[in-house]
Design an enzyme around this catalytic site. Structure first.
Site, short mmCIF file in Angstrom:
data_model
loop_
_atom_site.label_atom_id
_atom_site.label_comp_id
_atom_site.label_asym_id
_atom_site.label_seq_id
_atom_site.Cartn_x
_atom_site.Cartn_y
_atom_site.Cartn_z
N ARG A 64 47.96 46.68 40.22
CA ARG A 64 46.62 46.09 40.19
C ARG A 64 46.44 45.22 38.95
O ARG A 64 45.85 44.13 39.03
CB ARG A 64 45.57 47.20 40.23
CG ARG A 64 44.14 46.68 40.34
CD ARG A 64 43.17 47.81 40.64
NE ARG A 64 41.81 47.28 40.69
CZ ARG A 64 40.81 47.70 39.91
NH1 ARG A 64 41.03 48.66 39.02
NH2 ARG A 64 39.62 47.18 40.01
N HIS A 68 45.62 41.25 39.08
CA HIS A 68 44.44 40.70 38.41
C HIS A 68 44.83 39.68 37.35
O HIS A 68 44.06 38.76 37.07
CB HIS A 68 43.61 41.82 37.78
CG HIS A 68 42.77 42.58 38.77
ND1 HIS A 68 41.46 42.93 38.54
CD2 HIS A 68 43.06 43.05 40.02
CE1 HIS A 68 40.97 43.58 39.58
NE2 HIS A 68 41.93 43.67 40.49
N VAL A 72 44.07 35.00 37.73
CA VAL A 72 43.18 34.38 36.73
C VAL A 72 44.04 33.74 35.64
O VAL A 72 44.71 34.43 34.89
CB VAL A 72 42.22 35.42 36.13
CG1 VAL A 72 41.27 34.76 35.13
CG2 VAL A 72 41.42 36.12 37.23
N GLU A 90 38.98 38.86 29.68
CA GLU A 90 39.04 39.23 31.10
C GLU A 90 38.79 40.73 31.29
O GLU A 90 38.25 41.16 32.31
CB GLU A 90 40.39 38.84 31.69
CG GLU A 90 40.60 37.33 31.79
CD GLU A 90 42.01 36.95 32.21
OE1 GLU A 90 42.63 37.73 32.97
OE2 GLU A 90 42.49 35.90 31.78
N ASN A 96 37.34 44.17 36.28
CA ASN A 96 38.46 44.64 35.48
C ASN A 96 38.15 45.87 34.65
O ASN A 96 39.03 46.40 33.96
CB ASN A 96 38.95 43.53 34.55
CG ASN A 96 39.65 42.41 35.29
OD1 ASN A 96 40.06 42.59 36.44
ND2 ASN A 96 39.78 41.26 34.67
N HIS A 195 47.17 47.95 49.08
CA HIS A 195 46.13 48.98 49.18
C HIS A 195 46.66 50.26 49.82
O HIS A 195 45.89 51.21 50.02
CB HIS A 195 44.94 48.45 49.98
CG HIS A 195 44.18 47.38 49.27
ND1 HIS A 195 43.19 46.63 49.88
CD2 HIS A 195 44.26 46.91 47.99
CE1 HIS A 195 42.70 45.76 49.01
NE2 HIS A 195 43.33 45.91 47.87
N THR A 196 47.94 50.29 50.11
CA THR A 196 48.53 51.51 50.63
C THR A 196 48.68 52.56 49.53
O THR A 196 48.92 53.73 49.81
CB THR A 196 49.91 51.24 51.27
OG1 THR A 196 50.34 52.41 51.97
CG2 THR A 196 50.97 50.87 50.23
N ASP A 247 44.20 54.53 51.06
CA ASP A 247 44.98 54.80 52.27
C ASP A 247 44.95 56.32 52.47
O ASP A 247 45.72 57.05 51.84
CB ASP A 247 46.42 54.30 52.09
CG ASP A 247 47.25 54.40 53.35
OD1 ASP A 247 46.78 55.03 54.32
OD2 ASP A 247 48.37 53.86 53.36
#
Length: 328
Positions: A64, A68, A72, A90, A96, A195-196, A247
């Site tokens: 992640r 992210h 950006v 950030e 974040n 996203h698993t 998940d």
């Protein structure tokens, strides 16, 4: 053949060779540190695997952070920078605030610096560590990481809106953001497969449960049984600290199960459900239910994502510490 034609043919041949050998990954390449820091990849892997053994959620956390970072200002390690004075980095942006794993990157960077001072960028450390943390259960790298990124020295919270995809986004918004980064619909669906693994805070999806259209209703595209289960875990109003698996029953296993639950209308975020609202994306979802297809495509899309707007050559810098820019 006269001399003029000979030179023309040679020139055209040279151009074709150069075109065929052109690097389409933003100047990144394999074995970038082979001479300058040959132990770099093994060092990052060994430290990351040691951390992942103690924290099974590390893969989701670092993946992640990498994601992210790349969306950006490109994959330049800017998400790792702390705020300075009144300047919000950030890290201060709302999406974040729940990022984690920065301490792991700090530890890896410290040890890499001891082995090879001023050589390996924080951006490359993050790219490698994210891959290695996800790969730990497999005991082998599950995608290739090209290297040669340099670190940016600008990090602004104001750069987040319009660049980082939102869990509330519809398909057209997602596709537009990905397109701006050189990623297509296939990449959008494939990378959503991340996203698993991992968890999400209730606030990122509670509107789908309690007030989808502002009338106290639920999102009709969400599986009713799944929605009822989520409501037991996330009462209204949502506790900001409460998390649920993205998940269900498979949040620690990097696999293609995410696409199975998506077909069952159990995608947690509105952005997950949005993938089924586009015919082309829905076809990709079906294709990626095959584990072999998902792993193959994920590696390709991660390679593309890892090359977004990278700084190479003499651009940027090699930070000594990932949280602060070098002092000139």
């Amino acid at each position: 053949m006269n001399a003029g034609k000979g030179h023309l043919v040679l020139s055209l041949t040279l151009l074709l060779v150069l075109a065929c050998n052109a690097d389409d990954d933003g100047g990144l390449r394999k074995n970038f540190y082979k001479k300058s820091c040959p132990q770099a990849e093994k060092l990052v892997r060994d430290i990351t695997w040691s951390k992942a053994q103690a924290d099974p959620t590390l893969g989701a956390k670092l993946l992640r952070v990498h994601y992210h970072d790349c969306f950006v200002r490109g994959c330049d390690g800017s998400v790792l920078l702390d705020p300075v004075g009144t300047n919000q980095s950030e890290k201060n942006a709302v999406p974040n605030l729940t990022l984690a794993g920065f301490d792991v990157i700090d530890d890896i960077k410290k040890q890499v610096e001891q082995a090879c001072p001023n050589t390996v960028s924080c951006a490359d450390v993050l790219s490698l560590a994210a891959r290695d943390a996800v790969s730990f259960p497999f005991k082998k790298p599950i995608w290739d990481v090209l290297m040669g990124r340099r670190d940016g020295n600008i990090s602004l919270a104001s750069n987040i809106p319009g660049n980082l995809p939102s869990p509330f986004a519809d398909f057209s918004t997602l596709a537009q953001i990905f397109s701006k980064k050189g990623l297509n619909v296939n990449d959008l669906v494939v990378l959503s497969g991340a996203h698993t693994i991992g968890v999400a805070h209730c606030g990122t999806f509670s509107r789908r449960l309690y007030n989808f259209t502002g009338k106290g209703d639920a999102d009709p595209s969400l599986n009713a049984t799944y929605a009822a289960s989520l409501r037991t875990q996330c009462p209204n109003p949502a506790n900001p600290a409460t998390t649920v698996e993205m998940d269900p029953q498979s949040s620690l296993s990097f696999d293609s199960h995410y696409f199975d639950i998506l077909i069952e209308n159990e995608g947690l975020f509105q952005s997950d459900a949005a993938l089924l609202t586009n015919q082309g994306a829905a076809k990709v979802v079906q294709h990626l239910r095959s584990p072999d297809a998902f792993f193959s495509e994920f590696g390709k899309s991660m390679k593309k994502m890892g090359a977004i707007e990278v700084l190479t050559g003499t651009a940027g810098e090699i930070r000594k510490q990932c949280r602060v820019v070098n002092q000139s």
